[in-house]
Design a protein around this motif. Structure first.
Motif, short mmCIF file in Angstrom:
data_model
loop_
_atom_site.label_atom_id
_atom_site.label_comp_id
_atom_site.label_asym_id
_atom_site.label_seq_id
_atom_site.Cartn_x
_atom_site.Cartn_y
_atom_site.Cartn_z
N LEU A 6 0.83 -1.20 0.00
CA LEU A 6 0.00 0.00 0.00
C LEU A 6 0.86 1.26 0.00
N GLU A 7 2.18 1.07 0.13
CA GLU A 7 3.12 2.19 0.16
C GLU A 7 4.17 1.96 -0.92
N GLY A 8 4.90 3.01 -1.25
CA GLY A 8 5.91 2.91 -2.29
C GLY A 8 7.09 2.05 -1.87
N PHE A 9 7.74 1.46 -2.86
CA PHE A 9 8.90 0.61 -2.61
C PHE A 9 9.80 0.59 -3.85
N CYS A 10 11.04 0.22 -3.66
CA CYS A 10 11.94 -0.04 -4.77
C CYS A 10 13.12 -0.85 -4.25
N PHE A 11 13.88 -1.39 -5.19
CA PHE A 11 15.04 -2.22 -4.88
C PHE A 11 16.23 -1.74 -5.68
N GLY A 12 17.43 -2.13 -5.26
CA GLY A 12 18.63 -1.80 -5.99
C GLY A 12 18.52 -2.23 -7.44
N ASN A 13 19.17 -1.49 -8.32
CA ASN A 13 19.14 -1.74 -9.77
C ASN A 13 17.74 -1.58 -10.36
N ASN A 14 16.80 -1.03 -9.60
CA ASN A 14 15.40 -0.95 -10.01
C ASN A 14 14.85 -2.33 -10.33
N ALA A 15 15.39 -3.34 -9.68
CA ALA A 15 14.97 -4.73 -9.91
C ALA A 15 13.56 -4.95 -9.39
N MET A 16 12.84 -5.83 -10.06
CA MET A 16 11.50 -6.22 -9.64
C MET A 16 11.40 -7.73 -9.68
N GLY A 17 10.66 -8.30 -8.75
CA GLY A 17 10.39 -9.73 -8.76
C GLY A 17 9.10 -10.00 -9.50
N PHE A 18 8.90 -11.23 -9.90
CA PHE A 18 7.66 -11.59 -10.61
C PHE A 18 6.48 -11.57 -9.64
N VAL A 19 6.61 -12.28 -8.55
CA VAL A 19 5.63 -12.24 -7.46
C VAL A 19 6.47 -12.10 -6.18
N GLY A 20 6.43 -10.94 -5.58
CA GLY A 20 7.27 -10.69 -4.42
C GLY A 20 8.54 -9.95 -4.81
N PRO A 21 9.48 -9.85 -3.88
CA PRO A 21 10.69 -9.08 -4.14
C PRO A 21 11.60 -9.78 -5.15
N PRO A 22 12.52 -9.03 -5.75
CA PRO A 22 13.49 -9.64 -6.66
C PRO A 22 14.51 -10.45 -5.86
N SER A 23 15.34 -11.18 -6.56
CA SER A 23 16.40 -11.93 -5.88
C SER A 23 17.48 -10.95 -5.39
N PHE A 24 18.24 -11.40 -4.42
CA PHE A 24 19.38 -10.63 -3.91
C PHE A 24 20.31 -10.29 -5.07
N LYS A 25 20.58 -11.24 -5.92
CA LYS A 25 21.49 -11.03 -7.04
C LYS A 25 21.02 -9.90 -7.96
N LYS A 26 19.73 -9.88 -8.28
CA LYS A 26 19.19 -8.84 -9.17
C LYS A 26 19.21 -7.46 -8.53
N ALA A 27 19.05 -7.40 -7.21
CA ALA A 27 18.96 -6.11 -6.51
C ALA A 27 20.30 -5.65 -5.95
N SER A 28 21.39 -6.35 -6.29
CA SER A 28 22.67 -6.03 -5.67
C SER A 28 23.73 -5.57 -6.68
N ILE A 29 24.74 -4.91 -6.13
CA ILE A 29 25.91 -4.51 -6.89
C ILE A 29 27.15 -4.87 -6.08
N VAL A 30 28.27 -4.98 -6.77
CA VAL A 30 29.53 -5.23 -6.10
C VAL A 30 30.23 -3.90 -5.86
N ILE A 31 30.63 -3.69 -4.63
CA ILE A 31 31.37 -2.49 -4.26
C ILE A 31 32.81 -2.91 -3.97
N GLU A 32 33.73 -2.30 -4.69
CA GLU A 32 35.14 -2.63 -4.47
C GLU A 32 35.81 -1.55 -3.65
#
Length: 112
Positions: free
Chosen positions: A73-99
């Motif tokens: 009922l409220e706004g949301f988003c994930f890293g990389n603007n990733a979206m899941g099909f039903v529910g949240p995206p995977s960790f891999k899709k919503a993540s980046i590597v920081i060196e």
């Protein structure tokens, strides 16, 4: 970016493990809203893979409110603007590597 109003607060979770994403952040931040964008800064992160989960907590109750079907009922988003099909995206899709050095990521809030 893309906040629909200035009500409430922004809750940002930074995750470093797939097993805890998107429920138990390693670092959580709360931000005030002053327009249709906000900026969140995480400093002194160890190198690694990190995912983001962000909620526009319009009523300020500290959680994502959902309807009877479990839809946000409220706004949301994930890293990389990733979206899941039903529910949240995977960790891999919503993540980046920081060196090392600075990394900037712009994500767009989504509303149902």
């Amino acid at each position: 970016e893309g906040l629909k109003n200035t009500k409430g607060i922004i809750l940002t979770g930074l995750f470093d493990q797939a097993e805890t994403f998107p429920d138990k952040a390693v670092i959580g931040k709360t931000s005030d809203i002053s327009g249709n964008t906000t900026t969140v800064v995480f400093e002194n992160l160890k190198p690694g893979r990190y995912a983001l989960a962000i909620i526009h907590d319009e009523n300020g109750n500290g959680k994502m409110d959902t309807n009877a079907l479990g839809l946000p009922l409220e706004g949301f988003c994930f890293g990389n603007n990733a979206m899941g099909f039903v529910g949240p995206p995977s960790f891999k899709k919503a993540s980046i590597v920081i060196e090392k050095g600075s990394v900037t990521q712009t994500v767009r809030m989504r509303y149902f």
